[in-house]
Design a protein around this motif. Structure first.
Motif: not given
Ligand SMILES: Cc1ncc(COP(=O)(O)O)c(C=O)c1O
Length: 362
Positions: A231-241, A285-288, A327-329, A334-335
């Motif tokens: 499936m194509r990536p759909v959603a991307s979550w970005q947060a400001p510094i 655990k996560a990365v951005g 989050l940014g497929d 990927r989600v």
């Protein structure tokens, strides 16, 4: 300057995913599941985009979701998974909503409505393995024996069941559910059948029947467990510094003093946290991503803030207001991977993204 977290939703990718599913589906019609605010992405824009692309049948969980959708799309078919609850009968009839009848009680509730209104059609749910809602096959057999005109008296226009293991093609419950639904459908000659969610569309065509009900795959979540996500990536979550600084001494980071950074490290604090649906289990655990640069999360996830180590990133990219992708497929997170890191599923990851994260549609 970028000041609030954003979730960018690519509507053309959702439409492309729906078209891909429609091509793959061997039955007559591919609908779309838009419950829970289209899995957190926004029911109104998602449903409008899909309707523009030719989708005519939508599935929601509750009457209130159905009423919101009806306001936006007056002409589409809307089916409600929870069925008709006490006191909801007339809203269903007045707004041409289709209840999925899940129990004897709901069947009895619907009969007088169906008797009065020609357009008051329903769907009937057979529980072939999920054990949540629906008539058990033996119960359905007995009911049909006692009331051979049941389907007419409820104006049943669809027989449905739900696969419990669709993402796992080899699972023995799949053929068992298929056999049970086929047997039940013998009571309903000429009535269309619906079995497939996203994963079901990737099973053998004998699972497909007439109407498909994909949800997760529209939103970029993988429909199969052990295969590459088509499936194509759909959603991307970005947060400001909010702030970046270089540590002058070794220091612990965030609650519990459980994160650590050394003198000289450059850390960026961004505006998102578990209140926005960034799961606390992602702590350590996560990365951005800052552009192409992968940045590790340092310390615990807090309610409204996260800290990333941006030492390796050019300073020009980490000024106040610059975005970090959480989050940014399309950007490498990927989600399903984000979900897998905390032993949950992409569905939960998307559905939990909170109201403070501003939705942007492209
Ligand atoms: C009854 C029913 N049908 C279809 C779906 C869509 O499933 P998926 O998101 O796996 O495609 C769901 C999702 O929970 C569901 O409950």
């Amino acid at each position: 300057m970028f000041t609030t977290p954003t979730l960018t939703v690519d509507l053309s990718a959702i439409v492309a995913n729906w078209e891909q599913l429609r091509r793959r589906f061997a039955g007559d019609e591919c609908g779309a599941v838009v419950k829970a605010d289209a899995y957190g992405l926004g029911m109104a824009p998602v449903a409008r985009a899909l309707e523009n692309a030719g989708c005519h049948t939508f599935f929601v969980a509750t009457l209130s979701e159905a009423l919101s959708l009806r306001e936006i799309l007056p002409d589409v078919r809307i089916l409600v998974f929870h069925g008709v609850q006490a006191g909801e009968e007339f809203s269903f009839a007045a707004h041409r909503l289709i209840p999925v009848l899940n129990s004897r009680t709901q069947i009895d509730r619907w009969k007088p409505i169906a008797a009065e209104h020609v357009h008051a059609v329903s769907a009937l749910h057979i529980d072939t393995a999920m054990g949540r809602l629906g008539l058990q096959p033996e119960e359905f057999d007995a009911l049909m024996l006692a009331e051979p005109k049941l389907l007419e008296s409820c104006r049943v226009g669809l027989l449905m069941s739900h696969l419990s293991c669709a993402p796992t093609p080899g699972h023995p419950l799949n053929p068992m559910q298929l056999a049970l639904l086929k047997a039940a459908s013998r009571h309903a000659p000429g009535i269309p059948v619906s079995l497939c969610n996203s994963g079901g569309i990737f099973l053998d065509p004998e699972y497909h029947f007439q109407l498909a009900r994909p949800g997760c795959s529209l939103y970029g979540i993988s429909p199969q467990e052990q295969a590459e996500n088509p499936m194509r990536p759909v959603a991307s979550w970005q947060a400001p510094i909010l702030m970046t600084r270089t540590l002058t001494h070794n220091q612990t980071i965030s609650y519990g003093g459980a994160g650590a950074a050394t003198a000289g490290a450059r850390l960026a604090t961004v505006a998102s946290g578990y209140a926005d649906g960034y799961l606390r289990g992602l702590s350590h655990k996560a990365v951005g991503y800052v552009g192409e640069h992968r940045v590790p999360l340092v310390g615990r996830v807090t309610m409204d803030m996260l800290v990333f180590d941006v030492t390796e990133v050019p300073e020009s990219l980490t000024q106040e207001g610059a975005p970090i992708t959480l989050l940014g497929d399309a950007d490498g997170i990927r989600v399903d991977d984000l979900a897998g890191a905390v032993e949950t599923i992409g569905y939960e990851t998307l559905a939990r993204i909170g109201a403070r994260v501003k939705r942007i549609y492209i």
